[in-house]
Structure formats: structure tokens, C-alpha cells
Design a protein around this motif. Sequence first.
Motif, PDB file in Angstrom:
ATOM      1  N   ASP A 191     -49.678-120.591 -18.690  1.00 51.30           N
ATOM      2  CA  ASP A 191     -50.309-119.603 -17.430  1.00 51.30           C
ATOM      3  C   ASP A 191     -51.718-119.972 -17.334  1.00 51.30           C
ATOM      4  O   ASP A 191     -51.994-119.617 -16.213  1.00 51.30           O
ATOM      5  CB  ASP A 191     -49.620-118.303 -17.914  1.00 51.30           C
ATOM      6  CG  ASP A 191     -48.310-118.037 -17.764  1.00 51.30           C
ATOM      7  OD1 ASP A 191     -47.620-118.669 -16.766  1.00 51.30           O
ATOM      8  OD2 ASP A 191     -47.634-117.465 -18.694  1.00 51.30           O
ATOM      9  N   ARG A 244     -50.467-117.410  -6.700  1.00 55.75           N
ATOM     10  CA  ARG A 244     -49.174-117.881  -6.184  1.00 55.75           C
ATOM     11  C   ARG A 244     -49.218-117.748  -4.413  1.00 55.75           C
ATOM     12  O   ARG A 244     -48.509-118.048  -3.931  1.00 55.75           O
ATOM     13  CB  ARG A 244     -48.018-117.123  -6.744  1.00 55.75           C
ATOM     14  CG  ARG A 244     -48.005-117.064  -8.093  1.00 55.75           C
ATOM     15  CD  ARG A 244     -46.939-116.316  -8.688  1.00 55.75           C
ATOM     16  NE  ARG A 244     -46.700-116.667 -10.394  1.00 55.75           N
ATOM     17  CZ  ARG A 244     -45.905-115.794 -10.853  1.00 55.75           C
ATOM     18  NH1 ARG A 244     -44.852-114.985 -10.481  1.00 55.75           N
ATOM     19  NH2 ARG A 244     -45.508-116.400 -12.165  1.00 55.75           N
ATOM     20  N   ASP A 274     -46.635-122.316 -12.733  1.00 52.25           N
ATOM     21  CA  ASP A 274     -46.495-123.320 -13.813  1.00 52.25           C
ATOM     22  C   ASP A 274     -44.780-123.273 -13.733  1.00 52.25           C
ATOM     23  O   ASP A 274     -44.153-122.271 -13.515  1.00 52.25           O
ATOM     24  CB  ASP A 274     -46.876-123.019 -15.288  1.00 52.25           C
ATOM     25  CG  ASP A 274     -46.658-121.691 -15.824  1.00 52.25           C
ATOM     26  OD1 ASP A 274     -46.487-120.833 -15.176  1.00 52.25           O
ATOM     27  OD2 ASP A 274     -46.250-121.916 -17.127  1.00 52.25           O
ATOM     28  N   SER A 282     -41.995-122.661 -15.573  1.00 55.51           N
ATOM     29  CA  SER A 282     -41.374-122.135 -16.847  1.00 55.51           C
ATOM     30  C   SER A 282     -39.837-121.593 -16.596  1.00 55.51           C
ATOM     31  O   SER A 282     -39.070-121.987 -17.641  1.00 55.51           O
ATOM     32  CB  SER A 282     -42.217-121.086 -17.418  1.00 55.51           C
ATOM     33  OG  SER A 282     -42.231-119.848 -16.449  1.00 55.51           O
TER      34      SER A 282
HETATM   35 MG   LIG Z   1     -46.196-118.878 -15.176  1.00 54.12          MG
END
Ligand SMILES: [Mg+2]
Length: 317
Positions: free
Chosen positions: A71, A142, A207, A209
Motif C-alpha cells: 500500500d 486512485r 496495488d 490485492s
Molecule cells: Mg491497496
Amino acid sequence: MDEFGLIATYFTRPARHAAVRLGVGDDAAVLAASGQEHVLTTDTLVAGVHFPDAAPGFDVGYKALAVNASDLAAMGARPLGFLLSLALPAIDETWLGGFRDGLFRLADELAMDLIGGDTVHGALTITITAIGEVPPGEALTRAGARAGDRIYVSGLLGEAALGFLMRAGRVTLPEEFAPQVLARLDRPRPRIAEGQALRGIASAAIDVSDGLVADLGHLTHASGVGAALDLRRLPLSDAYDAAFTTVGYDAALTFGDDYELVFTVPPERLTALHGVAAKVPGGFHYIGDIVAEPGLVFRGGPAGYAPATGGYAHFRS
Ligand SMILES: [Mg+2]
């Protein structure tokens, strides 16, 4: 051994960052202000939910820090340190020593200091709060993707899925591929250097995940845009090709646990991106484009292709 002996024996060592004015052993840690912005993130791993009860301590320690550091990578941050909260059902010194070794193996690779935490008696649960820093205003988020940006991923997708499915007996792979896919599942490498190199180049980042579809969905939602993914461009390994008739595209798109970065780049920054990519083993992979229309469309696959609802999430450990 009590709580304090456990901390002294397993989790106390000198800090490497000068910014850590006070680390493990007081009521709280003290970090010096540095003119940078601090980036903080936390994740909890529960035995039997996020990892099997019988998982080796080394892998649990490594992965607990890796998922948090990932993160930080997604924010373009330089890692500094972390807090560790550990609930243990009993003191099993073999497990604890392995956990400590795995945790510090990755902490050393990423130059992260353990600066504090808590230890309690309870069901095996690990919570890590990771702390990093970025130059003011330069964190990747984001929210910055715009129509016309290209979508990239930092490495192979679906490897962790293969490791999980192989271990569960749901796919059969040639023996030669086992170490690679199990390593990706058990000891994911957060893309720390890549995240920092993408500051000022990526317009948005996250990322992987929860799976490419879910995580790219978070990015496009936050940016108010949509995405068109080209399935022919997904970076899939020889191991993945060997399992393709069983897993199709779904494992690469929906399983998650890959901890690669997915990011978007405006056309005018592609030259800068290529300069960075040349230094990344394997390079970055162009997998699609940001579009104005919200939602996710798939190009290049079977007509009407969409991942099975829920994908492989129910297989996740
Ligand atoms: Mg993340």
C-alpha cells in the motif's frame, strides 16, 4: 516468557532511520518531522481467514509486512517503519522465531524500522500499521486517471492464484513451476522502488490485492472514468499458460494477492515512463486504456467474455 520478555527477545533492535527518535519500548514511538508528508496504512491478517492456521511463521511474518508495504508502494511512498500488534494464542517459540525472521527479512530489504506495537493473548491475529513518506503533494492516489490515459501493470498477474489453487489441489502444474507460484503467494514482493519512480508520471495508482478487476474498479470509480482492458495484453507466465485451460482469464483478473501496481499514464508522460521501465526487471505491461464511459469492458478475448461472478474470491485463504 511474558509480554515484555517476548518483545525484548524477539522484536527489539536498533533503528536504522534517523527520523526514529524513539522506537520500541516506551509508551509510544516518536518520529521526527522531515519536511515530507507522512503516508500511513494498516492491514490485519487473521489466522484461518487470511492465511491457513498451519502456515509457517516465516511466511506469515513476511506477508503481513508485504501487504502493508504494498500500500505504501501504491502511494509512491518511501517506507520508514511500522507498528506491530500481535495477538497470540500461546507462545510457540519456533513459530515466533520464524515469524520474526520473515518479518525482519522483508523489513531489512525495504529499510523499515519496527517502532512499536502491542502483544496480547488471543486468536492469532497480526495487525501492522506501516508509515512512509513522500515529498509534499506527490503521493500517488486512485483519483487522477483521465480518458485517454494508458493502463499499465508492474508484473505478472495470476501467479498467487496459481499457487493457491495448486496447493488446494484445484490445478495441476508441471513441477518446475511450483517454486515460482508458491513464492508469489507466500512471499509477495511489494513494488516499492517502482512506486517511487512513478511519482510525477502515473496519474493514478493502486496495488492488486483484491484482483485486477476489483482494484482497477476502485481506481476508475475514484477517478470518475471507465476502463477497456485488452485480454491479449495481460502479462501471464508460462506457468499460467500451462493452467489456462483450467483457470482461463479469471484467475489473473479476479483472485488478487499479486501485489503488483496497476497505474495509469497520460500520453504526454509515456516517454518518461519508458525511461523508468527500462530499469525495472521485466518492465511494465500496457494492458488497456482509460475511457470516459464508467465501467469495465474487455477486448481481445472470447466474444462476450466477462469474469465469472465472484471469480476466485471464495478460494482465497
Ligand atoms: Mg491497496
